[in-house]
Design an enzyme around this catalytic site. Structure first.
Site, short mmCIF file in Angstrom:
data_model
loop_
_atom_site.label_atom_id
_atom_site.label_comp_id
_atom_site.label_asym_id
_atom_site.label_seq_id
_atom_site.Cartn_x
_atom_site.Cartn_y
_atom_site.Cartn_z
N HIS A 114 0.85 -1.19 0.00
CA HIS A 114 0.00 0.00 0.00
C HIS A 114 0.89 1.25 0.00
O HIS A 114 1.87 1.31 0.75
CB HIS A 114 -0.90 -0.02 1.25
CG HIS A 114 -1.84 1.12 1.29
ND1 HIS A 114 -2.98 1.17 0.50
CD2 HIS A 114 -1.82 2.28 1.98
CE1 HIS A 114 -3.61 2.32 0.73
NE2 HIS A 114 -2.94 3.00 1.62
N ASP A 150 -6.72 -2.64 4.36
CA ASP A 150 -5.39 -2.08 4.68
C ASP A 150 -5.09 -2.06 6.17
O ASP A 150 -4.44 -1.12 6.68
CB ASP A 150 -5.28 -0.63 4.11
CG ASP A 150 -5.43 -0.60 2.60
OD1 ASP A 150 -5.04 -1.58 1.94
OD2 ASP A 150 -5.94 0.40 2.08
N GLU A 179 8.59 1.02 -3.23
CA GLU A 179 7.70 -0.16 -3.18
C GLU A 179 8.38 -1.36 -3.84
O GLU A 179 8.40 -2.46 -3.31
CB GLU A 179 6.39 0.11 -3.95
CG GLU A 179 5.44 1.04 -3.27
CD GLU A 179 4.13 1.16 -4.04
OE1 GLU A 179 3.70 0.19 -4.68
OE2 GLU A 179 3.53 2.24 -4.01
C1 GRF Z 1 1.09 0.53 -6.17
O1 GRF Z 1 1.20 1.88 -5.90
C2 GRF Z 1 0.62 -0.22 -4.94
O2 GRF Z 1 1.06 0.35 -3.74
C3 GRF Z 1 -0.88 -0.08 -5.04
O3 GRF Z 1 -1.15 -0.19 -6.41
C4 GRF Z 1 -0.01 0.24 -7.18
C5 GRF Z 1 0.35 -0.88 -8.10
O4 GRF Z 1 1.40 -0.52 -8.96
N1 GRF Z 1 -1.53 -1.07 -4.24
P1 GRF Z 1 2.05 -1.60 -9.94
O5 GRF Z 1 0.93 -2.13 -10.82
O6 GRF Z 1 2.67 -2.69 -9.12
O7 GRF Z 1 3.06 -0.83 -10.74
#
Ligand code: GRF
Length: 194
Positions: A114, A150, A179
């Site tokens: 998230h 979440d 991420e």
């Molecule tokens: C990311 O920002 C994640 O945190 C959210 O959805 C987005 C997915 O991005 N849950 P991706 O498709 O992995 O590039």
């Protein structure tokens, strides 16, 4: 959490709806010698998701699930997970909410990423809200999935500093990079404890 199978790896599925940058980072991790997963299945509710193209190109079993009927869709997914002996589900930009029943079936084996410092800013449009509230930091969080949105136990999170001239787009870009780094780390961390 699941027991590790042969070669100390478990079968893992990634659920997506779009871009798939986290899918790519999990895939890259899965190819490392010391990784703890074999990325065996990708589930998407959207045929046009760029992540689907990536998954097919890399010969991962890829299933597009029609979500017009959620009960049917989840039934189909559960049987796919069984067939493929999936022990860990990674949600990566999957825009459908899993039912309580589904989560119960895979209790403690579903994780999500998230784009905020949970428990702050659950739900959608996190970057807009963070900027509007003039926060000094945002970030991202990998957490277990429970029946509340979440809200599951946090596995790993990392802060990202906000700048005066930040826009939701700029912030999203910086957070996404982080991420992509922490998702594989979080997977490795939970599977190292087995
Ligand atoms: C990311 O920002 C994640 O945190 C959210 O959805 C987005 C997915 O991005 N849950 P991706 O498709 O992995 O590039």
């Amino acid at each position: 959490m699941a027991k590790l199978i042969g070669k100390n790896k478990i079968y893992c599925a990634v659920f997506i709806s779009g871009r798939g940058s986290n899918l790519k980072s999990i895939f890259r991790y899965s190819k490392k010698k010391n990784s703890k997963i074999i990325l065996k299945l990708v589930v998407s509710n959207k045929l046009s998701a760029p992540g689907v193209k990536f998954a097919k190109k890399n010969k991962i079993i890829t299933q597009i699930v029609n979500y017009e009927n959620t009960i049917k869709a989840e039934k189909e997914i559960l049987s796919l997970l069984k067939q493929n002996d999936i022990k860990l589900i990674c949600l990566a930009g999957f825009l459908k909410i899993l039912s309580k029943n589904f989560i119960k079936n895979f209790n403690g084996k579903i994780i999500n990423i998230h784009p905020s410092l949970l428990p702050k800013y659950k739900g959608l449009n996190t970057h807009e809200r963070v900027i509007k509230n003039k926060e000094s930091y945002s970030g991202c969080t990998v957490h277990f999935v429970n029946k509340r949105l979440d809200s599951g136990k946090i596995i790993l999170q990392q802060k990202v500093k906000l700048y005066k001239l930040d826009t939701p787009k700029k912030l999203e870009k910086r957070i996404l990079k982080i991420e992509n780094k922490i998702y594989p780390k979080a997977i490795n961390q939970i599977l190292s404890k087995i």
